[in-house]
Design a protein around this motif. Structure first.
Motif, short mmCIF file in Angstrom:
data_model
loop_
_atom_site.label_atom_id
_atom_site.label_comp_id
_atom_site.label_asym_id
_atom_site.label_seq_id
_atom_site.Cartn_x
_atom_site.Cartn_y
_atom_site.Cartn_z
N VAL A 36 34.40 -13.46 -64.56
CA VAL A 36 34.57 -13.89 -63.34
C VAL A 36 35.40 -15.14 -63.37
O VAL A 36 36.39 -15.12 -62.41
CB VAL A 36 33.21 -14.01 -62.72
CG1 VAL A 36 33.31 -14.75 -61.61
CG2 VAL A 36 32.63 -12.74 -62.60
N PHE A 37 35.08 -16.33 -63.96
CA PHE A 37 35.85 -17.52 -63.99
C PHE A 37 37.05 -17.48 -64.43
O PHE A 37 37.61 -18.13 -63.98
CB PHE A 37 34.82 -18.78 -64.36
CG PHE A 37 33.57 -18.69 -63.37
CD1 PHE A 37 33.67 -19.50 -62.33
CD2 PHE A 37 32.24 -18.38 -63.86
CE1 PHE A 37 32.47 -19.40 -61.46
CE2 PHE A 37 31.26 -18.15 -63.07
CZ PHE A 37 31.33 -18.82 -61.91
N ALA A 38 37.19 -16.52 -65.54
CA ALA A 38 38.45 -16.55 -66.05
C ALA A 38 39.60 -15.77 -65.10
O ALA A 38 40.54 -16.41 -64.85
CB ALA A 38 38.51 -15.62 -67.09
N MET A 39 38.84 -14.84 -64.10
CA MET A 39 40.06 -14.09 -63.45
C MET A 39 40.38 -15.34 -62.13
O MET A 39 41.26 -15.40 -61.39
CB MET A 39 39.31 -12.96 -62.69
CG MET A 39 39.10 -11.76 -63.59
SD MET A 39 38.95 -10.27 -62.71
CE MET A 39 37.18 -10.36 -62.19
N LEU A 40 39.41 -16.40 -61.97
CA LEU A 40 39.25 -17.17 -60.87
C LEU A 40 40.38 -18.26 -61.38
O LEU A 40 41.29 -18.51 -60.40
CB LEU A 40 37.99 -17.78 -60.72
CG LEU A 40 38.04 -19.09 -59.48
CD1 LEU A 40 38.49 -18.58 -58.14
CD2 LEU A 40 36.59 -19.53 -59.29
N ALA A 41 40.63 -18.50 -62.61
CA ALA A 41 41.33 -19.43 -63.22
C ALA A 41 42.81 -18.85 -63.12
O ALA A 41 43.65 -19.55 -62.55
CB ALA A 41 41.01 -19.84 -64.38
N HIS A 42 43.04 -17.61 -63.34
CA HIS A 42 44.34 -16.80 -63.23
C HIS A 42 44.97 -16.78 -61.67
O HIS A 42 45.84 -17.19 -61.63
CB HIS A 42 44.36 -15.45 -63.88
CG HIS A 42 44.47 -15.40 -65.29
ND1 HIS A 42 44.20 -14.31 -66.20
CD2 HIS A 42 45.23 -16.50 -66.01
CE1 HIS A 42 44.26 -14.58 -67.43
NE2 HIS A 42 44.92 -15.70 -67.52
N LEU A 43 43.75 -16.48 -60.90
CA LEU A 43 44.24 -16.42 -59.55
C LEU A 43 44.39 -17.94 -58.98
O LEU A 43 45.64 -17.83 -58.15
CB LEU A 43 43.03 -15.93 -58.61
CG LEU A 43 42.89 -15.61 -57.36
CD1 LEU A 43 44.10 -14.53 -57.23
CD2 LEU A 43 41.77 -15.04 -56.73
N TYR A 44 43.59 -18.86 -59.54
CA TYR A 44 44.08 -20.23 -59.09
C TYR A 44 45.41 -20.63 -59.46
O TYR A 44 46.13 -21.14 -58.54
CB TYR A 44 43.00 -21.16 -59.43
CG TYR A 44 42.91 -22.69 -58.97
CD1 TYR A 44 42.34 -22.90 -58.00
CD2 TYR A 44 43.70 -23.66 -59.80
CE1 TYR A 44 42.42 -24.14 -57.40
CE2 TYR A 44 43.67 -24.86 -59.17
CZ TYR A 44 42.99 -25.28 -58.05
OH TYR A 44 42.75 -26.21 -57.35
N SER A 45 45.76 -20.62 -60.84
CA SER A 45 47.17 -20.88 -61.25
C SER A 45 48.12 -20.01 -60.55
O SER A 45 49.36 -20.84 -60.04
CB SER A 45 47.17 -20.39 -62.86
OG SER A 45 48.26 -20.40 -63.34
N HIS A 46 48.06 -18.84 -60.21
CA HIS A 46 49.15 -18.22 -59.51
C HIS A 46 49.27 -18.63 -58.23
O HIS A 46 50.31 -19.01 -57.77
CB HIS A 46 48.77 -16.68 -59.59
CG HIS A 46 49.80 -15.81 -59.09
ND1 HIS A 46 49.84 -15.57 -57.77
CD2 HIS A 46 51.09 -15.52 -59.60
CE1 HIS A 46 50.93 -14.75 -57.53
NE2 HIS A 46 51.72 -14.80 -58.62
N LYS A 47 48.06 -18.89 -57.56
CA LYS A 47 48.14 -19.23 -55.90
C LYS A 47 48.96 -20.59 -55.71
O LYS A 47 49.89 -20.66 -54.91
CB LYS A 47 46.74 -19.11 -55.57
CG LYS A 47 46.76 -19.60 -53.86
CD LYS A 47 45.59 -19.39 -53.50
CE LYS A 47 45.36 -20.02 -52.09
NZ LYS A 47 43.83 -20.02 -51.40
N TYR A 48 48.35 -21.42 -56.52
CA TYR A 48 48.99 -22.90 -56.38
C TYR A 48 50.16 -23.42 -57.32
O TYR A 48 50.50 -24.51 -57.33
CB TYR A 48 47.76 -23.83 -56.55
CG TYR A 48 46.81 -23.91 -55.55
CD1 TYR A 48 47.05 -24.11 -54.07
CD2 TYR A 48 45.48 -23.03 -55.57
CE1 TYR A 48 45.71 -24.23 -53.40
CE2 TYR A 48 44.29 -22.96 -54.77
CZ TYR A 48 44.84 -23.46 -53.60
OH TYR A 48 43.60 -23.15 -52.62
N GLY A 49 50.76 -22.34 -57.88
CA GLY A 49 51.90 -22.43 -58.93
C GLY A 49 51.86 -23.58 -59.90
O GLY A 49 52.62 -24.39 -60.19
N ILE A 50 50.49 -23.69 -60.33
CA ILE A 50 50.08 -24.49 -61.50
C ILE A 50 50.25 -23.73 -62.97
O ILE A 50 49.50 -22.85 -63.07
CB ILE A 50 48.58 -25.06 -61.53
CG1 ILE A 50 48.38 -25.66 -60.07
CG2 ILE A 50 48.29 -25.91 -62.61
CD1 ILE A 50 47.14 -26.08 -59.88
#
Lengths: 134, 236
Positions: free
Chosen positions: B70-84
């Protein structure tokens, strides 16, 4: 208190690679998988609709340490369907070690997989799967 | 009166909030909140399955989602959304692990009382002692990047990014202001509480901003009668 689209009807359709959902007559939003009320506005004025089963990967992970009953590695992802709702499932036919960030945004198409029951579930289960479209 | 709670990672907070309401309402003067966790008797697949019960059993469980997943998917989503870039995000998460282990070393009741550097140096010492090839990590960051010592659990999360399985227990005494004066001269006061929940992850859509978290924080601030700007420190 009657469920318009039951879990049973939803999974029966999923077993035929058909994705059923609920369209809200109040706000126009879609609820997938089924719930008693619209996930957008809580209205109970819902109609059963068949969705396209197509969408884009929004996020994913490669599970390398699995739960009992699952064989790692495998990919779990969440797809934004063309109609709007997001849905979790397994992303299939992708090499786990080649699954990188460029998977996000890829077009996918719905399928399904039957998962055997375990000692904590009420029998056999069905999950959505997503295969990449060319 | 005894009550039991299960709220996965939030179980203790849910129990403390309930105890707070009994005391704040005047129904009880003192409430003891106790929590236990016993995971190390299970093997990893069994423990992972048990934690996965916190997910939706009809529509998430069959996909084989795990809590780290769950938190791994969140990390990928976060990275993509904020361009980090993921490399950068992973570096930042590694720094959290380094900081947390440093704090653990300072706490005699912590599960792990060693810094990441301690763990790294212990491995180097062991290899040297056994006459095995000595690893050449330049620093903690390089140690944490090494999947041989820090294996991937659910991409992009590695072992030290994830919560450990634990055996442990904790207790907290909640008391009315009058009773508190007789128990301690250093009470911690609760100004406001909030609680919300949500359905399966996919129904939340972009879960980098969880609605339940936003709404429960608003409840707590409203009850406390302060604005976020007025609070000195925030913790979730």
């Amino acid at each position: 208190m009657e469920y318009k689209l039951t879990h049973k009807a939803y999974t029966s359709a999923l077993r035929e690679n058909r994705l059923l959902g609920l369209k809200c007559n109040a706000c126009g939003g879609y609820t997938v998988p089924p719930k008693k009320v619209c996930i957008e506005c809580a209205s109970e004025d819902l109609d059963i609709v068949e969705l396209s089963g197509r969408g884009e990967i929004r996020t994913f992970t490669v599970i390398r340490v699995a739960s009992e009953g699952f064989q790692a590695p495998y990919i779990v992802g969440i797809v934004e369907l063309d109609e709007g709702p997001w849905l979790m499932g397994n992303i299939i036919d992708v090499d786990c070690d080649g699954a990188t960030m460029d998977m996000i945004g890829r077009r996918v198409r719905l399928g399904h997989a039957v998962i055997p029951g375990d000692k904590y579930s009420a029998g056999e289960r069905v999950t959505a799967t997503f295969g990449l479209e060319n | 009166m005894r009550k039991g709670f299960e709220g996965v990672c939030a179980t203790a907070s849910v129990a403390i909030r309930d105890a707070f309401m009994w005391v704040a309402s005047g129904y009880n003067d003192i409430v003891l909140v106790g929590g236990t966790e016993r995971v190390l008797v299970m093997d990893t697949p069994y423990a992972t399955r048990t934690f996965a019960m916190g997910s939706d059993s009809y529509y998430e469980g069959p996909a084989g989602i795990t809590f780290p997943g769950v938190f791994a998917m969140l990390a990928h989503l976060y990275s993509h959304k904020y361009g980090i870039p993921l490399v950068k995000l992973k570096e930042q998460m590694a720094m959290v692990a380094i900081k947390n282990h440093q704090n653990g070393k300072l706490n005699p009741k912590a599960q792990f009382q060693a810094t990441i550097r301690d763990l790294m140096e212990a491995r180097i010492a062991r290899a040297t002692q056994r006459g095995q090839p000595v690893p050449t990590w330049a620093d903690e960051m390089e140690f944490l990047r090494d999947i041989k010592v820090n294996p991937v659990i659910a991409d992009p999360l590695q072992l030290y990014d994830c919560c450990p399985f634990s055996d442990g227990a904790a207790a907290l005494v909640l008391a009315s202001r009058d009773k508190t004066r007789r128990l301690t001269d250093k009470p911690v006061l609760i100004a406001g509480v909030g609680q919300c929940s949500a359905g399966p992850l996919h129904n939340q859509k972009d879960f980098t901003r969880m609605k339940a978290r936003i709404l429960s924080a608003k409840q707590a601030y409203t009850q406390a009668g302060i604005e976020p700007q007025g609070a000195g420190k925030h913790g979730i």
